[in-house]
Design an enzyme around this catalytic site. Structure first.
Site, PDB file in Angstrom:
ATOM      1  N   TYR A  91       0.834  -1.205   0.000  1.00 33.62           N
ATOM      2  CA  TYR A  91       0.000   0.000   0.000  1.00 33.62           C
ATOM      3  C   TYR A  91       0.866   1.251   0.000  1.00 33.62           C
ATOM      4  O   TYR A  91       0.586   2.217  -0.701  1.00 33.62           O
ATOM      5  CB  TYR A  91      -0.945   0.011   1.217  1.00 33.62           C
ATOM      6  CG  TYR A  91      -1.959   1.120   1.094  1.00 33.62           C
ATOM      7  CD1 TYR A  91      -3.174   0.895   0.456  1.00 33.62           C
ATOM      8  CD2 TYR A  91      -1.673   2.402   1.560  1.00 33.62           C
ATOM      9  CE1 TYR A  91      -4.085   1.920   0.287  1.00 33.62           C
ATOM     10  CE2 TYR A  91      -2.582   3.430   1.391  1.00 33.62           C
ATOM     11  CZ  TYR A  91      -3.790   3.193   0.763  1.00 33.62           C
ATOM     12  OH  TYR A  91      -4.691   4.209   0.578  1.00 33.62           O
ATOM     13  N   PHE A 143      -7.403  21.840 -24.555  1.00 32.93           N
ATOM     14  CA  PHE A 143      -7.696  20.420 -24.694  1.00 32.93           C
ATOM     15  C   PHE A 143      -8.917  20.144 -23.827  1.00 32.93           C
ATOM     16  O   PHE A 143      -9.085  20.755 -22.769  1.00 32.93           O
ATOM     17  CB  PHE A 143      -6.511  19.522 -24.308  1.00 32.93           C
ATOM     18  CG  PHE A 143      -6.851  18.085 -24.561  1.00 32.93           C
ATOM     19  CD1 PHE A 143      -6.947  17.611 -25.864  1.00 32.93           C
ATOM     20  CD2 PHE A 143      -7.190  17.233 -23.530  1.00 32.93           C
ATOM     21  CE1 PHE A 143      -7.360  16.312 -26.119  1.00 32.93           C
ATOM     22  CE2 PHE A 143      -7.604  15.927 -23.780  1.00 32.93           C
ATOM     23  CZ  PHE A 143      -7.686  15.472 -25.077  1.00 32.93           C
ATOM     24  N   THR A 144      -9.761  19.231 -24.266  1.00 34.05           N
ATOM     25  CA  THR A 144     -11.075  19.023 -23.641  1.00 34.05           C
ATOM     26  C   THR A 144     -11.001  18.847 -22.127  1.00 34.05           C
ATOM     27  O   THR A 144     -11.594  19.619 -21.369  1.00 34.05           O
ATOM     28  CB  THR A 144     -11.770  17.804 -24.278  1.00 34.05           C
ATOM     29  OG1 THR A 144     -10.867  16.694 -24.232  1.00 34.05           O
ATOM     30  CG2 THR A 144     -12.143  18.072 -25.722  1.00 34.05           C
ATOM     31  N   ASP A 234       1.900  20.520 -20.285  1.00 29.03           N
ATOM     32  CA  ASP A 234       1.225  19.254 -20.560  1.00 29.03           C
ATOM     33  C   ASP A 234       2.226  18.416 -21.352  1.00 29.03           C
ATOM     34  O   ASP A 234       2.438  18.627 -22.550  1.00 29.03           O
ATOM     35  CB  ASP A 234      -0.058  19.496 -21.363  1.00 29.03           C
ATOM     36  CG  ASP A 234      -0.814  18.197 -21.610  1.00 29.03           C
ATOM     37  OD1 ASP A 234      -0.185  17.126 -21.555  1.00 29.03           O
ATOM     38  OD2 ASP A 234      -2.029  18.256 -21.873  1.00 29.03           O
ATOM     39  N   LYS A 277       0.167   7.899 -23.411  1.00 26.58           N
ATOM     40  CA  LYS A 277       0.648   8.262 -24.759  1.00 26.58           C
ATOM     41  C   LYS A 277       2.154   8.005 -24.840  1.00 26.58           C
ATOM     42  O   LYS A 277       2.575   6.861 -24.902  1.00 26.58           O
ATOM     43  CB  LYS A 277       0.304   9.725 -25.066  1.00 26.58           C
ATOM     44  CG  LYS A 277      -1.172   9.958 -25.414  1.00 26.58           C
ATOM     45  CD  LYS A 277      -2.045  10.054 -24.221  1.00 26.58           C
ATOM     46  CE  LYS A 277      -3.391  10.686 -24.484  1.00 26.58           C
ATOM     47  NZ  LYS A 277      -4.231  10.683 -23.284  1.00 26.58           N
ATOM     48  N   ARG A 401     -12.982  15.799 -33.824  1.00 28.68           N
ATOM     49  CA  ARG A 401     -12.317  16.865 -33.073  1.00 28.68           C
ATOM     50  C   ARG A 401     -12.759  18.185 -33.683  1.00 28.68           C
ATOM     51  O   ARG A 401     -12.002  18.899 -34.317  1.00 28.68           O
ATOM     52  CB  ARG A 401     -10.788  16.745 -33.141  1.00 28.68           C
ATOM     53  CG  ARG A 401     -10.231  15.466 -32.565  1.00 28.68           C
ATOM     54  CD  ARG A 401     -10.026  15.462 -31.053  1.00 28.68           C
ATOM     55  NE  ARG A 401     -11.231  15.319 -30.285  1.00 28.68           N
ATOM     56  CZ  ARG A 401     -11.230  15.128 -28.952  1.00 28.68           C
ATOM     57  NH1 ARG A 401     -10.102  15.034 -28.287  1.00 28.68           N
ATOM     58  NH2 ARG A 401     -12.355  15.046 -28.292  1.00 28.68           N
ATOM     59  N   PHE A 468     -19.074  15.082 -26.304  1.00 24.65           N
ATOM     60  CA  PHE A 468     -18.707  14.252 -27.460  1.00 24.65           C
ATOM     61  C   PHE A 468     -18.590  12.778 -27.114  1.00 24.65           C
ATOM     62  O   PHE A 468     -18.782  11.922 -27.965  1.00 24.65           O
ATOM     63  CB  PHE A 468     -17.383  14.749 -28.067  1.00 24.65           C
ATOM     64  CG  PHE A 468     -16.271  14.792 -27.061  1.00 24.65           C
ATOM     65  CD1 PHE A 468     -16.077  15.916 -26.275  1.00 24.65           C
ATOM     66  CD2 PHE A 468     -15.435  13.706 -26.881  1.00 24.65           C
ATOM     67  CE1 PHE A 468     -15.068  15.955 -25.326  1.00 24.65           C
ATOM     68  CE2 PHE A 468     -14.420  13.727 -25.932  1.00 24.65           C
ATOM     69  CZ  PHE A 468     -14.248  14.863 -25.152  1.00 24.65           C
TER      70      PHE A 468
HETATM   71  C1  P71 Z   1      -6.709  11.539 -26.802  1.00 21.79           C
HETATM   72  C2  P71 Z   1      -6.776  11.641 -25.336  1.00 21.79           C
HETATM   73  C3  P71 Z   1      -7.768  10.815 -24.583  1.00 21.79           C
HETATM   74  C4  P71 Z   1      -9.063  11.530 -24.698  1.00 21.79           C
HETATM   75  C5  P71 Z   1      -9.367  12.504 -23.788  1.00 21.79           C
HETATM   76  C6  P71 Z   1     -10.530  13.247 -23.951  1.00 21.79           C
HETATM   77  C7  P71 Z   1     -11.335  12.996 -25.037  1.00 21.79           C
HETATM   78  C8  P71 Z   1     -11.032  11.998 -25.921  1.00 21.79           C
HETATM   79  C9  P71 Z   1      -9.897  11.269 -25.750  1.00 21.79           C
HETATM   80  C10 P71 Z   1      -5.870  12.846 -23.498  1.00 21.79           C
HETATM   81  C11 P71 Z   1      -5.087  13.958 -23.078  1.00 21.79           C
HETATM   82  C12 P71 Z   1      -4.319  14.720 -24.020  1.00 21.79           C
HETATM   83  C13 P71 Z   1      -3.635  15.828 -23.596  1.00 21.79           C
HETATM   84  C14 P71 Z   1      -2.844  16.641 -24.541  1.00 21.79           C
HETATM   85  C15 P71 Z   1      -4.390  15.469 -21.373  1.00 21.79           C
HETATM   86  C16 P71 Z   1      -5.106  14.355 -21.732  1.00 21.79           C
HETATM   87  C17 P71 Z   1      -5.888  13.638 -20.697  1.00 21.79           C
HETATM   88  N1  P71 Z   1      -5.997  12.560 -24.783  1.00 21.79           N
HETATM   89  N2  P71 Z   1      -3.673  16.184 -22.299  1.00 21.79           N
HETATM   90  O1  P71 Z   1      -6.021  12.378 -27.414  1.00 21.79           O
HETATM   91  O2  P71 Z   1      -4.256  14.382 -25.317  1.00 21.79           O
HETATM   92  O3  P71 Z   1      -5.239  12.477 -20.345  1.00 21.79           O
HETATM   93  O4  P71 Z   1      -6.835  10.690 -21.098  1.00 21.79           O
HETATM   94  O5  P71 Z   1      -4.947  10.191 -19.527  1.00 21.79           O
HETATM   95  O6  P71 Z   1      -6.891  11.500 -18.751  1.00 21.79           O
HETATM   96  O7  P71 Z   1      -7.318  10.619 -27.352  1.00 21.79           O
HETATM   97  P1  P71 Z   1      -6.033  11.137 -19.919  1.00 21.79           P
END
Ligand code: P71
Length: 476
Positions: A91, A143-144, A234, A277, A401, A468
């Site tokens: 833990y 970013f979303t 980021d 990523k 997007r 979305f």
């Molecule tokens: C991508 C994603 C995953 C995603 C997130 C939201 C809507 C659709 C798909 C996630 C990112 C990203 C950047 C630049 C933070 C996050 C969040 N991307 N910054 O591109 O691209 O990270 O998904 O691990 O929570 O498909 P998280």
């Protein structure tokens, strides 16, 4: 013989020959495979309607080639899988946490590390601690999830990316750069004390995976020092950003990706990361800062939302896989082959004049749905339509997007109408082959040829947050 006759008619060429160079190949071989299957067109039509024309609502089993995202969809190496077996599932104080901490300190150069379950967990913590209600958060395009967490913490996001980023046809090499004049104007208008921090992203996702130059981050550091404003990065696709600096920026051709990454991060005060990523794992994230006081606060808050500060919602084995993934991710030949594959697809499509964001970015091809379906107004969701048509034609899954992702302005309640109306073909890391890319390219071409006969969509169900993901559409 049939084969020989065929050879008489044309001379096949390798990729290298076509480009007048020697070919290169992926720096790995495949040890385990996962079978793919393609359902019939009739079945695809049926499941697409059931999914409300939203590719997020399709079952993965019904997808042939999955280009929804590069997030958590990569293949881990044999070393990473071996590392999973070394999970210390204590833990508190897991050995794997210390390995992760050391990897981030070595390759990203930050001092203090907080693990989180994924990127948005880190965004949540940072936003809650660093933003005060009513403050502004300037950034190089939204970013979303990032913007939502900034808004939930009471901040207002302000886009300060260079204008070129909003023009899919501009060939500017660093379309992710911050426009320092826009930033200065914001400070003049609102006052430096009302700026929470600058939210800087590497290879800007919504702009098409476009990089930030080293000169830009250096200038940003100097600018922010004058006002005592912090810069948080980021770092989700920062390794890929380092590749573009190596390729395009004077003075960096002989530096390694690892050196460039570390130098870039050194101009920032901390970073958040979706390890799904660049870091080559299926789940995980982290937050890293240099300020010990800020770290104390983050380390306390992580317990409330994610878990104890030495696991942050992750299993020990997950942290081990990230630590190994970080070291693999900065290898120059890995990054070259990863971005090379994205470019291969991009080169095919641009040779056929398919409208897309140029230059091709790091993680995906972004088709320009506005020009692709020039007869569809933006509120008929051209990018969503394109994603639906591509799935119908070939079982390939992509992601909207555009206007659906952009959501609504919380003040006016109207749609945001983003300049970029894009459909993303996102390439997972170390997963698909060049032949898969050929199949994808031909499918895009097939729907492009049908474009004039394509109808738009209307939204029939709209969830409150990040609409979305779960919105439903019907064909007009
Ligand atoms: C991508 C994603 C995953 C995603 C997130 C939201 C809507 C659709 C798909 C996630 C990112 C990203 C950047 C630049 C933070 C996050 C969040 N991307 N910054 O591109 O691209 O990270 O998904 O691990 O929570 O498909 P998280």
């Amino acid at each position: 013989m049939k084969g020989t006759q065929h050879m008489d008619q044309f001379t096949p060429k390798t990729m290298g020959q076509q480009f007048g160079r020697r070919s290169w190949a992926e720096p790995w071989k495949i040890k385990m495979v996962e079978p793919l299957r393609m359902i019939s067109r009739e079945q695809r039509q049926k499941v697409l309607v059931e999914a409300g024309y939203n590719t997020f609502l399709l079952k993965s089993e019904d997808v042939y080639i999955d280009l929804l995202t590069d997030s958590g969809t990569g293949a881990m190496s044999d070393r990473q899988w071996a590392g999973m077996m070394l999970g210390d599932e204590a833990y508190a104080g897991s050995r794997n946490f210390y390995n992760l901490e050391a990897a981030i300190q070595t390759y990203y150069g930050y001092k203090y590390i907080v693990p989180t379950h994924q990127g948005r967990g880190a965004e949540h913590l940072l936003s809650q601690v660093v933003i005060q209600r009513g403050q502004f958060v300037p950034g190089n395009m939204y970013f979303t999830t990032t913007r939502l967490h900034q808004e939930l913490a009471g901040g207002t996001f302000v886009d300060v990316i260079v204008d070129e980023a909003h023009d899919p046809q501009s060939l500017y090499p660093f379309k992710g750069n911050i426009d320092l004049d826009k930033l200065e104007a914001l400070v003049q208008r609102e006052g430096a004390q009302n700026i929470a921090y600058v939210s800087l992203a590497g290879t800007v996702n919504m702009a098409g995976g476009q990089p930030v130059s080293m000169a830009n981050v250096k200038a940003l550091r100097q600018w922010s020092n004058q006002y005592g404003i912090k810069v948080f990065l980021d770092a989700t696709r920062m390794v890929e950003n380092a590749f573009f600096i190596q390729e395009r920026e004077a003075g960096y051709a002989d530096k390694s990706i690892a050196e460039i990454l570390c130098e870039f991060c050194s101009y920032t005060d901390g970073a958040w990361m979706s390890a799904k990523k660049d870091n080559l794992v299926n789940i995980g994230g982290w937050l890293a800062v240099n300020d010990p006081v800020l770290f104390e606060e983050l380390r306390n808050l992580v317990i409330v939302f994610e878990g104890l500060h030495t696991y942050g919602g992750l299993a020990g084995r997950d942290m081990e896989a990230i630590a190994i993934g970080i070291a693999e991710s900065v290898q120059d030949d890995h990054v070259r082959s990863r971005i090379g594959q994205v470019r291969y697809l991009g080169d095919l499509l641009s040779a056929w004049d398919i409208p897309m964001v140029l230059p091709v970015g790091g993680h995906a091809i972004f088709l320009d749905a506005r020009r692709f379906y020039s007869h569809l107004p933006q509120d008929q969701f051209p990018a969503q339509t394109l994603a639906a048509e591509l799935y119908l034609d070939s079982g390939i899954r992509s992601m909207e997007r555009g206007i659906a992702s952009a959501g609504r302005d919380p003040k006016t309640g109207d749609h945001y109408y983003p300049k970029l109306e894009l459909t993303r073909l996102t390439i997972p890391r170390r997963v698909y082959t060049q032949a898969h890319m050929d199949v994808v390219a031909e499918a895009v071409r097939a729907i492009y040829e049908e474009r004039e006969r394509t109808h738009g969509l209307k939204m029939v169900y709209e969830p409150k947050y990040l609409r979305f993901f779960q919105a439903r559409f019907e064909q007009l």
